[in-house]
Motif scaffolding. Structure first.
Motif, PDB file in Angstrom:
ATOM      1  N   GLU A  50      36.104 -79.308 -28.770  1.00  0.00           N
ATOM      2  CA  GLU A  50      36.623 -78.130 -28.063  1.00  0.00           C
ATOM      3  C   GLU A  50      37.541 -78.586 -26.940  1.00  0.00           C
ATOM      4  OE1 GLU A  50      34.986 -74.504 -25.231  1.00  0.00           O
ATOM      5  OE2 GLU A  50      33.655 -75.341 -26.779  1.00  0.00           O
ATOM      6  N   VAL A  51      38.785 -78.167 -27.002  1.00  0.00           N
ATOM      7  CA  VAL A  51      39.794 -78.536 -25.999  1.00  0.00           C
ATOM      8  C   VAL A  51      40.100 -77.296 -25.170  1.00  0.00           C
ATOM      9  CG1 VAL A  51      42.067 -79.554 -25.620  1.00  0.00           C
ATOM     10  CG2 VAL A  51      40.759 -80.166 -27.680  1.00  0.00           C
ATOM     11  N   ASN A  52      39.790 -77.355 -23.893  1.00  0.00           N
ATOM     12  CA  ASN A  52      40.015 -76.223 -22.993  1.00  0.00           C
ATOM     13  C   ASN A  52      41.159 -76.529 -22.036  1.00  0.00           C
ATOM     14  OD1 ASN A  52      37.773 -74.531 -23.856  1.00  0.00           O
ATOM     15  ND2 ASN A  52      36.457 -76.086 -22.942  1.00  0.00           N
ATOM     16  N   LEU A  53      42.070 -75.596 -21.903  1.00  0.00           N
ATOM     17  CA  LEU A  53      43.178 -75.707 -20.970  1.00  0.00           C
ATOM     18  C   LEU A  53      42.819 -74.960 -19.692  1.00  0.00           C
ATOM     19  CD1 LEU A  53      46.147 -76.602 -20.455  1.00  0.00           C
ATOM     20  CD2 LEU A  53      46.829 -74.363 -21.356  1.00  0.00           C
ATOM     21  N   LEU A  54      42.812 -75.667 -18.551  1.00  0.00           N
ATOM     22  CA  LEU A  54      42.394 -75.070 -17.282  1.00  0.00           C
ATOM     23  C   LEU A  54      43.544 -75.057 -16.282  1.00  0.00           C
ATOM     24  CD1 LEU A  54      39.708 -76.541 -18.532  1.00  0.00           C
ATOM     25  CD2 LEU A  54      38.757 -76.031 -16.285  1.00  0.00           C
ATOM     26  N   ARG A  55      43.518 -74.009 -15.474  1.00  0.00           N
ATOM     27  CA  ARG A  55      44.409 -73.919 -14.324  1.00  0.00           C
ATOM     28  C   ARG A  55      43.638 -73.258 -13.189  1.00  0.00           C
ATOM     29  NH1 ARG A  55      50.537 -71.263 -13.947  1.00  0.00           N
ATOM     30  NH2 ARG A  55      51.013 -72.098 -11.866  1.00  0.00           N
ATOM     31  N   ASP A  56      43.596 -73.937 -12.045  1.00  0.00           N
ATOM     32  CA  ASP A  56      42.846 -73.446 -10.882  1.00  0.00           C
ATOM     33  C   ASP A  56      41.380 -73.196 -11.240  1.00  0.00           C
ATOM     34  OD1 ASP A  56      45.187 -73.482  -9.345  1.00  0.00           O
ATOM     35  OD2 ASP A  56      45.701 -71.440  -9.945  1.00  0.00           O
TER      36      ASP A  56
END
Length: 255
Positions: A50-56
């Motif tokens: 599972e690849v999660n893209l995070l911002r803040d």
């Protein structure tokens, strides 16, 4: 004075417009995830990560990899991002850095790795002290064997010491990061039994500064891919705890 205020307002409006324009710039973030077992051997099947893209700190998008381990996020606005990886029984390499995504025609690439959390069991036998390196030597077995395989660079371990037999990763007075080793005296000779080596320079605080009387010690296997400092690792990267052994500090170092 009025003129200065007008100039200031114009600059603020321009900066806001530039910021909004950057937010409108979108592009692709892509990469490939490597997966390694507890001996640091690369595995061919990279699916199910599972690849999660995070911002803040917020997850903006997710992707589940197929066999090639590749992922792709499209139409991602300009900004600073982070990738978080998840897979059962595996842990992400330590502290993947934030990266700046410019957007536009050129994709932003972020290739990362995950490592198997160790499943082997350590049985501690006895302790020694190696004065030239100021190192604690822990004689032990791995899964009941005195030799470990596939070990060109050593297996990382976390060592915890305290003043009572119930010392754990959550209950300790001092800690340090070391390695499991075995080696040949000369080519094709029998291997020396495996041991754990812990530089006492890397133990903080110093054992003799915080523990008076018997010292109790426990070791946890640590997944590969973690950082170099004592605190640079994810707690999810720790394997099963060893048994506890005790020693007297002055007797061990010969004082």
């Amino acid at each position: 004075m009025l003129k200065s205020i007008r100039i200031l307002l114009a600059v603020l409006i321009l900066l806001q417009a530039c910021s909004e324009e950057k937010e409108l710039i979108t592009g692709t973030i892509a990469g490939r995830i490597g997966i390694y077992d507890q001996t640091r051997k690369s595995l061919p099947d990279r699916s199910g990560i599972e690849v999660n893209l995070l911002r803040d700190g917020l997850i903006l998008d997710s992707h589940i990899t197929e066999g090639d381990g590749c992922y792709l996020f499209e139409n991602v606005p300009y900004g600073k991002y982070r990738i978080r990886l998840k897979k059962d029984k595996y842990v992400q390499a330590w502290n993947p850095p934030f990266f700046n995504h410019v957007g536009g025609y050129s994709p932003t690439f972020a290739n990362l790795n995950i490592y198997e959390v160790p499943v082997y069991v350590l049985n501690l036998d006895s302790l020694g002290y190696y004065q030239p390196d100021n190192a604690l030597i822990v004689y032990l077995k791995v899964d009941g064997d005195s030799v470990i395989k596939g070990n060109p660079n050593g297996y990382p371990i976390m060592v915890y010491a305290g003043s009572s037999p119930d010392v754990t990763k959550d209950n300790y007075a001092t800690m340090g990061k070391g390695f499991l080793w075995d080696y040949w005296i000369y080519y094709n000779s029998p291997k020396i039994p495996v041991y754990g080596k812990l530089s006492l320079f890397d133990v903080w605080p110093a054992i003799n500064d915080v523990i008076q009387g018997p010292v109790f010690l426990r070791i946890y296997p640590l997944a590969n891919g973690q950082g170099y400092g004592n605190t640079q690792f994810y707690h999810d990267a720790l394997g099963k705890p060893s048994n506890v052994i005790s020693f007297d500090w002055n007797d061990l170092i010969g004082e």
